[in-house]
Design an enzyme around this catalytic site. Structure first.
Site, PDB file in Angstrom:
ATOM      1  N   SER A 138       7.162 -48.657 -23.601  1.00  0.00           N
ATOM      2  CA  SER A 138       5.780 -48.215 -23.462  1.00  0.00           C
ATOM      3  C   SER A 138       5.392 -48.089 -21.982  1.00  0.00           C
ATOM      4  O   SER A 138       6.023 -47.337 -21.240  1.00  0.00           O
ATOM      5  CB  SER A 138       4.868 -49.194 -24.208  1.00  0.00           C
ATOM      6  N   ASP A 175       4.847 -41.725 -32.136  1.00  0.00           N
ATOM      7  CA  ASP A 175       5.177 -43.033 -32.710  1.00  0.00           C
ATOM      8  C   ASP A 175       3.927 -43.863 -32.997  1.00  0.00           C
ATOM      9  O   ASP A 175       4.003 -45.068 -33.238  1.00  0.00           O
ATOM     10  CB  ASP A 175       6.130 -43.804 -31.796  1.00  0.00           C
ATOM     11  N   HIS A 178       5.593 -47.378 -32.668  1.00  0.00           N
ATOM     12  CA  HIS A 178       5.626 -47.951 -31.321  1.00  0.00           C
ATOM     13  C   HIS A 178       5.997 -49.428 -31.331  1.00  0.00           C
ATOM     14  O   HIS A 178       6.659 -49.913 -30.402  1.00  0.00           O
ATOM     15  CB  HIS A 178       4.256 -47.754 -30.665  1.00  0.00           C
TER      16      HIS A 178
END
Length: 305
Positions: free
Chosen positions: A102, A249, A271
């Site tokens: 991320s 995602d 995610h």
């Protein structure tokens, strides 16, 4: 025939780890870098759930970095650079392999850009490399200077401080507004102009595989809802609507995650699945995320990294 059968039986019954001895044993240490509101561990729960131990089991030296839960990419990058230097001093290694999830993606890229001599590779997992529509929506709904923004920033800064304190990083500064700016499309574009290494020059292509001696890789998921028992999945299904149907995602569009050599950008993961969360409740019909990290470590090993 009896002797052959006994040999086969002995191989089948051998511990699985012996089959993979050295499989993840990279030349340089692996450093895992968390994303927004991330942590190393809070009590028994690790951000990288089960991943460090799986890598270590087959030979890798693994370190889990702890940077600000919420702050600008540059601030987090400087914090990571300090920790990289400490890891190199402690291990005697000359470089590290950085793996960021991320916001950890651009955070690792910052270090590789300013000190490529200390980095062997960067692997971006679900990385926000060209911004996130979710950050754009947040900044649009609560623009800097507005009352709603003041409230939002106060709440999220408080959350980030609590996370940092519980995970042992209470001395790190938190700034959720700067984090949102960094993760926005405009903020990412500005960052990429200063640190372009590995970033695709086309909308959804691949970037340079190697720049200044640093190898670049990426992979990500493309399915927001993957496990009915995961309490995070409904929220990710909701945030996925911000992408207007584009593959994502739940928090980052697949095209935005692409960096360097793209392993895949369409795993049936969201995610959180990308870091084996929540506590291992991932898509049972997709490759386990822990396996993907082991495969990447083996890939780095085979490249002499």
């Amino acid at each position: 025939m009896t002797w052959l059968g006994a040999c086969i039986l002995a191989l089948v019954l051998s511990p699985a780890s012996s089959w993979a001895a050295g499989y993840t044993q990279t030349k340089y240490p692996i450093v895992l870098v968390h994303g927004l509101f991330g942590f190393d561990n809070i009590g028994p729960v690790d951000y990288w759930y089960g991943i460090p131990s799986a890598l270590r089991a087959d030979g890798a030296k693994v370190y889990v970095a702890q940077v600000s839960a919420a702050n600008s990419t540059e601030m987090r990058g400087e914090q990571l650079l300090t920790q990289v230097k400490q890891i190199l001093a402690a291990t005697g290694a000359t470089k590290v392999n950085l793996i960021g999830h991320s916001h950890g993606g651009p955070t690792t890229r910052y270090v590789a850009s300013v000190r490529p001599d200390l980095v062997a590779s960067v692997t971006s997992v679900g990385g926000v490399n060209k911004g996130s529509a979710v950050a754009d929506v947040i900044l649009g709904v609560a623009p800097p200077g507005s009352l709603s923004n003041t409230v939002l920033v106060s709440v999220t800064n408080g959350l980030a401080s609590i996370i940092s304190f519980l995970s042992g990083g209470s001395g790190q500064s938190q700034n959720s507004l700067e984090a949102a700016k960094s993760l926005s499309t405009a903020g990412s574009l500005k960052f990429n102009l200063a640190h372009p290494e590995g970033v695709p020059t086309t909308v959804c292509g691949e970037g340079a595989y190697s720049v200044s001696g640093v190898s670049y890789f990426s992979w990500s998921g493309a399915k927001a809802y993957t496990n009915v028992f995961d309490i995070m999945d409904p929220a990710l299904a909701l945030t996925s609507l911000a992408f207007g149907g584009a593959k994502n995602d739940g928090l980052v569009a697949s095209c935005s995650t692409r960096l360097g050599r793209v392993i895949r950008d369409d795993y049936a993961m969201n995610h959180m699945d990308e870091v084996n969360q929540t506590i291992g409740l991932v898509n049972l019909f997709e490759t386990n995320p822990v396996t993907l990290y082991r495969q990447q470590a083996n890939r780095l090993k085979n490249l002499g990294l």
